[in-house]
Design a protein around this motif. Structure first.
Motif, PDB file in Angstrom:
ATOM      1  N   ILE A  53      19.136   4.488 -17.526  1.00 25.31           N
ATOM      2  CA  ILE A  53      18.517   5.493 -18.406  1.00 25.31           C
ATOM      3  C   ILE A  53      18.418   4.969 -19.837  1.00 25.31           C
ATOM      4  N   ILE A  54      19.478   4.385 -20.367  1.00 26.01           N
ATOM      5  CA  ILE A  54      19.399   3.932 -21.765  1.00 26.01           C
ATOM      6  C   ILE A  54      18.495   2.719 -21.942  1.00 26.01           C
ATOM      7  N   ASN A  55      18.304   1.932 -20.883  1.00 27.35           N
ATOM      8  CA  ASN A  55      17.421   0.765 -20.988  1.00 27.35           C
ATOM      9  C   ASN A  55      15.961   1.081 -20.659  1.00 27.35           C
ATOM     10  N   CYS A  56      15.715   1.964 -19.711  1.00 28.06           N
ATOM     11  CA  CYS A  56      14.341   2.246 -19.264  1.00 28.06           C
ATOM     12  C   CYS A  56      13.714   3.478 -19.924  1.00 28.06           C
ATOM     13  N   HIS A  57      14.515   4.294 -20.567  1.00 27.50           N
ATOM     14  CA  HIS A  57      14.013   5.531 -21.182  1.00 27.50           C
ATOM     15  C   HIS A  57      14.467   5.621 -22.640  1.00 27.50           C
ATOM     16  N   LYS A  58      14.321   4.524 -23.360  1.00 32.37           N
ATOM     17  CA  LYS A  58      14.837   4.429 -24.732  1.00 32.37           C
ATOM     18  C   LYS A  58      14.298   5.513 -25.670  1.00 32.37           C
ATOM     19  N   ASN A  59      13.052   5.879 -25.514  1.00 29.40           N
ATOM     20  CA  ASN A  59      12.434   6.837 -26.432  1.00 29.40           C
ATOM     21  C   ASN A  59      12.296   8.237 -25.841  1.00 29.40           C
ATOM     22  N   ASP A  60      12.849   8.442 -24.665  1.00 24.44           N
ATOM     23  CA  ASP A  60      12.728   9.750 -24.018  1.00 24.44           C
ATOM     24  C   ASP A  60      13.876  10.669 -24.408  1.00 24.44           C
ATOM     25  N   PHE A  61      13.580  11.946 -24.431  1.00 32.04           N
ATOM     26  CA  PHE A  61      14.586  12.974 -24.666  1.00 32.04           C
ATOM     27  C   PHE A  61      15.379  13.136 -23.370  1.00 32.04           C
ATOM     28  N   VAL A  62      16.705  13.073 -23.456  1.00 29.87           N
ATOM     29  CA  VAL A  62      17.554  13.138 -22.272  1.00 29.87           C
ATOM     30  C   VAL A  62      18.390  14.414 -22.288  1.00 29.87           C
ATOM     31  N   ILE A  63      18.282  15.160 -21.193  1.00 34.04           N
ATOM     32  CA  ILE A  63      19.115  16.341 -20.974  1.00 34.04           C
ATOM     33  C   ILE A  63      20.135  15.976 -19.898  1.00 34.04           C
ATOM     34  N   ALA A  64      21.409  16.108 -20.235  1.00 34.17           N
ATOM     35  CA  ALA A  64      22.472  15.841 -19.269  1.00 34.17           C
ATOM     36  C   ALA A  64      23.031  17.166 -18.775  1.00 34.17           C
ATOM     37  N   ILE A  65      23.261  17.245 -17.467  1.00 32.62           N
ATOM     38  CA  ILE A  65      23.768  18.478 -16.857  1.00 32.62           C
ATOM     39  C   ILE A  65      25.029  18.147 -16.070  1.00 32.62           C
ATOM     40  N   ASP A  66      26.028  19.005 -16.201  1.00 37.00           N
ATOM     41  CA  ASP A  66      27.271  18.827 -15.466  1.00 37.00           C
ATOM     42  C   ASP A  66      27.945  20.191 -15.357  1.00 37.00           C
ATOM     43  N   CYS A  67      28.904  20.263 -14.444  1.00 32.53           N
ATOM     44  CA  CYS A  67      29.744  21.450 -14.380  1.00 32.53           C
ATOM     45  C   CYS A  67      30.847  21.264 -15.417  1.00 32.53           C
ATOM     46  N   ALA A  68      31.548  22.344 -15.712  1.00 34.53           N
ATOM     47  CA  ALA A  68      32.635  22.258 -16.676  1.00 34.53           C
ATOM     48  C   ALA A  68      33.692  23.296 -16.334  1.00 34.53           C
ATOM     49  N   LEU A  69      34.860  23.049 -16.874  1.00 38.54           N
ATOM     50  CA  LEU A  69      35.948  24.015 -16.790  1.00 38.54           C
ATOM     51  C   LEU A  69      36.182  24.540 -18.195  1.00 38.54           C
ATOM     52  N   GLY A  70      36.463  25.824 -18.312  1.00 36.50           N
ATOM     53  CA  GLY A  70      36.689  26.422 -19.621  1.00 36.50           C
ATOM     54  C   GLY A  70      37.727  27.517 -19.519  1.00 36.50           C
ATOM     55  N   ASN A  71      37.787  28.342 -20.552  1.00 39.73           N
ATOM     56  CA  ASN A  71      38.688  29.481 -20.508  1.00 39.73           C
ATOM     57  C   ASN A  71      38.240  30.436 -19.408  1.00 39.73           C
ATOM     58  N   LYS A  72      39.178  31.175 -18.864  1.00 36.33           N
ATOM     59  CA  LYS A  72      38.885  32.091 -17.759  1.00 36.33           C
ATOM     60  C   LYS A  72      37.727  33.040 -18.097  1.00 36.33           C
ATOM     61  N   THR A  73      37.655  33.484 -19.339  1.00 38.79           N
ATOM     62  CA  THR A  73      36.605  34.419 -19.751  1.00 38.79           C
ATOM     63  C   THR A  73      35.229  33.756 -19.823  1.00 38.79           C
ATOM     64  N   GLU A  74      35.181  32.417 -19.826  1.00 39.04           N
ATOM     65  CA  GLU A  74      33.909  31.690 -19.917  1.00 39.04           C
ATOM     66  C   GLU A  74      33.314  31.344 -18.563  1.00 39.04           C
ATOM     67  N   ILE A  75      34.054  31.569 -17.481  1.00 37.44           N
ATOM     68  CA  ILE A  75      33.551  31.210 -16.153  1.00 37.44           C
ATOM     69  C   ILE A  75      32.246  31.958 -15.891  1.00 37.44           C
ATOM     70  N   GLY A  76      31.240  31.215 -15.457  1.00 38.57           N
ATOM     71  CA  GLY A  76      29.919  31.788 -15.206  1.00 38.57           C
ATOM     72  C   GLY A  76      28.965  31.636 -16.376  1.00 38.57           C
ATOM     73  N   SER A  77      29.462  31.121 -17.495  1.00 38.58           N
ATOM     74  CA  SER A  77      28.593  30.956 -18.660  1.00 38.58           C
ATOM     75  C   SER A  77      27.994  29.553 -18.693  1.00 38.58           C
ATOM     76  N   ILE A  78      27.000  29.405 -19.544  1.00 34.61           N
ATOM     77  CA  ILE A  78      26.333  28.116 -19.744  1.00 34.61           C
ATOM     78  C   ILE A  78      26.520  27.731 -21.203  1.00 34.61           C
ATOM     79  N   LYS A  79      26.936  26.490 -21.422  1.00 39.21           N
ATOM     80  CA  LYS A  79      27.085  25.981 -22.784  1.00 39.21           C
ATOM     81  C   LYS A  79      26.073  24.867 -22.993  1.00 39.21           C
ATOM     82  N   ILE A  80      25.499  24.848 -24.166  1.00 37.65           N
ATOM     83  CA  ILE A  80      24.572  23.773 -24.536  1.00 37.65           C
ATOM     84  C   ILE A  80      25.200  23.012 -25.685  1.00 37.65           C
ATOM     85  N   THR A  81      25.288  21.695 -25.532  1.00 39.25           N
ATOM     86  CA  THR A  81      25.863  20.856 -26.577  1.00 39.25           C
ATOM     87  C   THR A  81      24.754  20.109 -27.306  1.00 39.25           C
TER      88      THR A  81
END
Length: 150
Positions: A53-81
């Motif tokens: 990705i870093i070599n073939c898409h140097k000028n492209d906008f990259v969105i990374a997606i992953d699961c995460a663990l957070g506080n119990k009250t945050e389960i089911g939410s989506i965070k954008i960094t």
């Protein structure tokens, strides 16, 4: 635009991003999509995809997606960094950060045993997050396309 969906379909909570990759491809999104349930991006092959990705898409906008663990009250939410993500951080992995932005679906409680939380995540929760994240990315891709058009 490049979308990097990190995780494995072998673990319920961690299957979030590969399922998003499947849905984006099914919806014919106008982007390069890496990471699906058939061809997942895992800790074992992450650096191969990262380097591609870093070599073939140097000028492209990259969105990374992953699961995460957070506080119990945050389960089911989506965070954008603002600066991508460091995959596997919750389970002690030390991998390079990827993405211009990151989208994290909260699937479990960080205060419990991380792998158990990922393994025992609710199928319904993961599927709901997949649907929401897919819709969000399709909306973002439409906005990026419109901005490039004008």
């Amino acid at each position: 635009m490049v979308i990097c969906c990190i995780g494995t379909p072998k673990v319920k909570g961690d299957s979030l991003a590969p399922k998003v990759g499947d849905e984006l491809i099914k919806n014919n999104i106008n982007a390069f999509v890496y990471g699906t349930t058939q061809y997942p991006i895992t800790a074992l092959n992450y650096m191969t995809f990262y380097n591609h990705i870093i070599n073939c898409h140097k000028n492209d906008f990259v969105i990374a997606i992953d699961c995460a663990l957070g506080n119990k009250t945050e389960i089911g939410s989506i965070k954008i960094t603002k600066h991508g993500i460091c995959p596997g951080k919750a389970i002690g992995k030390n991998l390079n950060s990827i993405g211009n932005i990151g989208i994290l679906g909260q699937v479990g409680d960080i205060k419990n045993r991380p792998f158990e939380e990922l393994k025992n995540a609710s199928d319904n929760l993961v599927d709901n997050l997949v649907c929401k994240i897919t819709s969000l990315i399709i909306s973002l891709s439409d906005a990026v396309y419109i901005n490039k058009k004008y």
